[in-house]
Scaffold this motif. Structure first.
Motif, PDB file in Angstrom:
ATOM      1  N   SER A   1       0.835  -1.207   0.000  1.00  0.00           N
ATOM      2  CA  SER A   1       0.000   0.000   0.000  1.00  0.00           C
ATOM      3  C   SER A   1       0.866   1.251   0.000  1.00  0.00           C
ATOM      4  O   SER A   1       0.591   2.229  -0.712  1.00  0.00           O
ATOM      5  CB  SER A   1      -0.925   0.014   1.223  1.00  0.00           C
ATOM      6  OG  SER A   1      -1.829  -1.067   1.194  1.00  0.00           O
TER       7      SER A   1
ATOM      8  N   VAL B   1       2.362   1.908  -3.408  1.00  0.00           N
ATOM      9  CA  VAL B   1       1.397   2.526  -4.326  1.00  0.00           C
ATOM     10  C   VAL B   1       1.251   4.017  -4.039  1.00  0.00           C
ATOM     11  O   VAL B   1       1.162   4.838  -4.959  1.00  0.00           O
ATOM     12  CB  VAL B   1       0.016   1.831  -4.217  1.00  0.00           C
ATOM     13  CG1 VAL B   1      -1.025   2.587  -5.047  1.00  0.00           C
ATOM     14  CG2 VAL B   1       0.115   0.390  -4.693  1.00  0.00           C
ATOM     15  N   GLU B   2       1.250   4.357  -2.764  1.00  0.00           N
ATOM     16  CA  GLU B   2       0.994   5.743  -2.360  1.00  0.00           C
ATOM     17  C   GLU B   2       2.122   6.701  -2.723  1.00  0.00           C
ATOM     18  O   GLU B   2       1.883   7.861  -3.061  1.00  0.00           O
ATOM     19  CB  GLU B   2       0.748   5.804  -0.847  1.00  0.00           C
ATOM     20  CG  GLU B   2      -0.554   5.148  -0.417  1.00  0.00           C
ATOM     21  CD  GLU B   2      -0.652   5.020   1.092  1.00  0.00           C
ATOM     22  OE1 GLU B   2       0.287   5.487   1.790  1.00  0.00           O
ATOM     23  OE2 GLU B   2      -1.646   4.449   1.575  1.00  0.00           O
TER      24      GLU B   2
ATOM     25  N   GLY C   1      -7.723  -2.854  -2.812  1.00  0.00           N
ATOM     26  CA  GLY C   1      -7.874  -2.037  -4.018  1.00  0.00           C
ATOM     27  C   GLY C   1      -9.296  -1.573  -4.233  1.00  0.00           C
ATOM     28  O   GLY C   1      -9.527  -0.493  -4.802  1.00  0.00           O
TER      29      GLY C   1
ATOM     30  N   GLU D   1      -9.393   1.428  -1.951  1.00  0.00           N
ATOM     31  CA  GLU D   1      -8.489   2.519  -2.340  1.00  0.00           C
ATOM     32  C   GLU D   1      -8.588   2.900  -3.816  1.00  0.00           C
ATOM     33  O   GLU D   1      -7.910   3.825  -4.260  1.00  0.00           O
ATOM     34  CB  GLU D   1      -7.043   2.115  -2.021  1.00  0.00           C
ATOM     35  CG  GLU D   1      -6.792   1.758  -0.565  1.00  0.00           C
ATOM     36  CD  GLU D   1      -7.014   2.924   0.365  1.00  0.00           C
ATOM     37  OE1 GLU D   1      -6.845   4.084  -0.078  1.00  0.00           O
ATOM     38  OE2 GLU D   1      -7.352   2.698   1.548  1.00  0.00           O
ATOM     39  N   LYS D   2      -9.400   2.158  -4.562  1.00  0.00           N
ATOM     40  CA  LYS D   2      -9.576   2.395  -6.003  1.00  0.00           C
ATOM     41  C   LYS D   2      -8.254   2.249  -6.764  1.00  0.00           C
ATOM     42  O   LYS D   2      -7.888   3.091  -7.582  1.00  0.00           O
ATOM     43  CB  LYS D   2     -10.194   3.776  -6.248  1.00  0.00           C
ATOM     44  CG  LYS D   2     -11.592   3.924  -5.643  1.00  0.00           C
ATOM     45  CD  LYS D   2     -12.226   5.266  -5.952  1.00  0.00           C
ATOM     46  CE  LYS D   2     -13.624   5.359  -5.356  1.00  0.00           C
ATOM     47  NZ  LYS D   2     -14.265   6.671  -5.635  1.00  0.00           N
ATOM     48  N   TRP D   3      -7.569   1.132  -6.496  1.00  0.00           N
ATOM     49  CA  TRP D   3      -6.322   0.838  -7.200  1.00  0.00           C
ATOM     50  C   TRP D   3      -6.618   0.327  -8.603  1.00  0.00           C
ATOM     51  O   TRP D   3      -7.723  -0.140  -8.903  1.00  0.00           O
ATOM     52  CB  TRP D   3      -5.530  -0.212  -6.437  1.00  0.00           C
ATOM     53  CG  TRP D   3      -4.924   0.297  -5.154  1.00  0.00           C
ATOM     54  CD1 TRP D   3      -4.678   1.596  -4.809  1.00  0.00           C
ATOM     55  CD2 TRP D   3      -4.503  -0.506  -4.041  1.00  0.00           C
ATOM     56  NE1 TRP D   3      -4.108   1.660  -3.566  1.00  0.00           N
ATOM     57  CE2 TRP D   3      -3.996   0.403  -3.070  1.00  0.00           C
ATOM     58  CE3 TRP D   3      -4.491  -1.862  -3.768  1.00  0.00           C
ATOM     59  CZ2 TRP D   3      -3.484  -0.050  -1.836  1.00  0.00           C
ATOM     60  CZ3 TRP D   3      -3.988  -2.316  -2.562  1.00  0.00           C
ATOM     61  CH2 TRP D   3      -3.485  -1.417  -1.609  1.00  0.00           C
ATOM     62  N   SER D   4      -5.598   0.389  -9.438  1.00  0.00           N
ATOM     63  CA  SER D   4      -5.736  -0.085 -10.816  1.00  0.00           C
ATOM     64  C   SER D   4      -4.867  -1.309 -11.054  1.00  0.00           C
ATOM     65  O   SER D   4      -3.795  -1.453 -10.462  1.00  0.00           O
ATOM     66  CB  SER D   4      -5.361   1.027 -11.801  1.00  0.00           C
ATOM     67  OG  SER D   4      -4.014   1.444 -11.602  1.00  0.00           O
TER      68      SER D   4
ATOM     69  N   VAL E   1     -12.362  -1.448  -8.203  1.00  0.00           N
ATOM     70  CA  VAL E   1     -11.047  -1.727  -8.782  1.00  0.00           C
ATOM     71  C   VAL E   1     -11.081  -1.389 -10.275  1.00  0.00           C
ATOM     72  O   VAL E   1     -12.039  -1.731 -10.978  1.00  0.00           O
ATOM     73  CB  VAL E   1     -10.674  -3.216  -8.591  1.00  0.00           C
ATOM     74  CG1 VAL E   1      -9.546  -3.622  -9.527  1.00  0.00           C
ATOM     75  CG2 VAL E   1     -10.275  -3.470  -7.142  1.00  0.00           C
TER      76      VAL E   1
ATOM     77  N   ASP F   1      -1.325   0.440 -11.106  1.00  0.00           N
ATOM     78  CA  ASP F   1      -0.715   0.292  -9.787  1.00  0.00           C
ATOM     79  C   ASP F   1      -0.127  -1.107  -9.641  1.00  0.00           C
ATOM     80  O   ASP F   1       0.968  -1.278  -9.099  1.00  0.00           O
ATOM     81  CB  ASP F   1      -1.767   0.520  -8.688  1.00  0.00           C
ATOM     82  CG  ASP F   1      -2.279   1.949  -8.651  1.00  0.00           C
ATOM     83  OD1 ASP F   1      -1.466   2.868  -8.868  1.00  0.00           O
ATOM     84  OD2 ASP F   1      -3.485   2.148  -8.403  1.00  0.00           O
ATOM     85  N   PHE F   2      -0.857  -2.106 -10.149  1.00  0.00           N
ATOM     86  CA  PHE F   2      -0.420  -3.497 -10.040  1.00  0.00           C
ATOM     87  C   PHE F   2      -0.451  -4.191 -11.406  1.00  0.00           C
ATOM     88  O   PHE F   2      -1.466  -4.144 -12.106  1.00  0.00           O
ATOM     89  CB  PHE F   2      -1.319  -4.284  -9.079  1.00  0.00           C
ATOM     90  CG  PHE F   2      -1.168  -3.887  -7.638  1.00  0.00           C
ATOM     91  CD1 PHE F   2      -0.257  -4.525  -6.817  1.00  0.00           C
ATOM     92  CD2 PHE F   2      -1.939  -2.859  -7.113  1.00  0.00           C
ATOM     93  CE1 PHE F   2      -0.114  -4.153  -5.490  1.00  0.00           C
ATOM     94  CE2 PHE F   2      -1.803  -2.480  -5.789  1.00  0.00           C
ATOM     95  CZ  PHE F   2      -0.881  -3.127  -4.971  1.00  0.00           C
TER      96      PHE F   2
ATOM     97  N   LYS G   1       3.629   0.248 -11.029  1.00  0.00           N
ATOM     98  CA  LYS G   1       4.243   0.482  -9.719  1.00  0.00           C
ATOM     99  C   LYS G   1       4.723  -0.817  -9.089  1.00  0.00           C
ATOM    100  O   LYS G   1       5.812  -0.894  -8.530  1.00  0.00           O
ATOM    101  CB  LYS G   1       3.250   1.185  -8.795  1.00  0.00           C
ATOM    102  CG  LYS G   1       2.986   2.633  -9.170  1.00  0.00           C
ATOM    103  CD  LYS G   1       2.117   3.329  -8.142  1.00  0.00           C
ATOM    104  CE  LYS G   1       1.921   4.803  -8.483  1.00  0.00           C
ATOM    105  NZ  LYS G   1       1.077   5.496  -7.472  1.00  0.00           N
TER     106      LYS G   1
END
Length: 246
Positions: free
Chosen positions: A25, A28-29, A100, A103-106, A131, A159-160, A184
């Motif tokens: 996390s 990503v940040e 995700g 946090e709304k990760w991609s 997501v 992000d991933f 990332k």
């Protein structure tokens, strides 16, 4: 590495699943230029690292190596390393999707066959609606398609990057292209997309609780018996291995 258990020369951080998610996390940040490579270290990878210098170099350069399998954890405890729990690629992926979703990760997904890739993406969209799936591609590509895949990932900057190409090919692929992928975090997850898509059944929780998931998979996928032979060999070699002093 401080606070790590060494298994046949490979340092495994003494981290729980939740701690691993927290580390990722933070990656990503924060702003960073290089790709953070997560290697899910199972007995097969550890054994291969003993004779494959390139793979050993890839593992040594990884940002995080997780204990993928109860065999890694049990050996560490018998040798006094005391890893707290296993952190498998499949379980970690589910946890990352849960986080995700908040946090709304991609994500970008690479691997499996086309129907499985499509079905996995559909289920992720259904179960984790916040997501962002910025792209996906099956794992049976040629060199020309590979160039397009890399360009697609570069343009998406997820992000991933989740790579389900099997170990250790996924690790080699990530490492080969890590300077140009513009993700990332990249992580190999074995056959996890097959499980998410429902193509392969995950062991029931009671089997997982008693660390018998390997037996469940063997019963349901008898063709895996040759791969399973590495487990007793790993246990013997790892327990007898003399770690070099730092």
């Amino acid at each position: 590495m401080e606070n790590a258990a060494r298994i046949m020369g490979i340092p495994f951080p003494k981290m729980t699943m939740d701690q691993s998610v927290q580390v990722l996390s933070k990656v990503v940040e924060k702003e960073q230029t290089g790709l953070f490579h997560v290697v899910t270290g199972n007995p097969e990878i550890v054994m291969s690292c003993q004779h494959d210098k390139q793979l050993r170099s890839i593992v040594d350069e990884a940002g995080l190596v997780t204990a993928d399998g109860i065999g890694i954890v049990m050996v560490s405890r018998l040798r006094g390393g005391n890893l707290p729990e296993r952190v498998t690629g499949c379980d970690l992926l589910y946890k990352l999707l849960e986080a995700g979703n908040q946090e709304k990760w991609s994500f970008y997904f690479l691997g499996a066959d086309e129907p499985t890739s499509q079905q996995a993406a559909e289920r992720i969209r259904r179960d984790y609606p916040n997501v962002s799936i910025l792209g996906r591609h099956h794992g049976f590509f040629n060199e020309e398609e590979e160039v397009k895949i890399i360009e697609e990932i570069r343009a998406a900057t997820p992000d991933f990057l989740i790579v389900a190409l099997g170990a250790p090919y996924a690790e080699r692929w990530i490492h080969k292209h890590k300077e140009i992928l513009h993700a990332k975090i990249a992580m190999g997850v074995g056959g996890s997309l097959d499980i998410i898509a429902g193509k392969v059944r995950r062991a029931p929780r009671v089997w997982q609780k008693f660390h018998m998931e390997w037996l469940f998979r063997l019963i349901n996928q008898p063709s895996r018996w040759k791969r399973q032979l590495i487990l007793p060999r790993f246990a013997v070699r790892a327990l007898l291995y003399r770690e070099r002093k730092a």
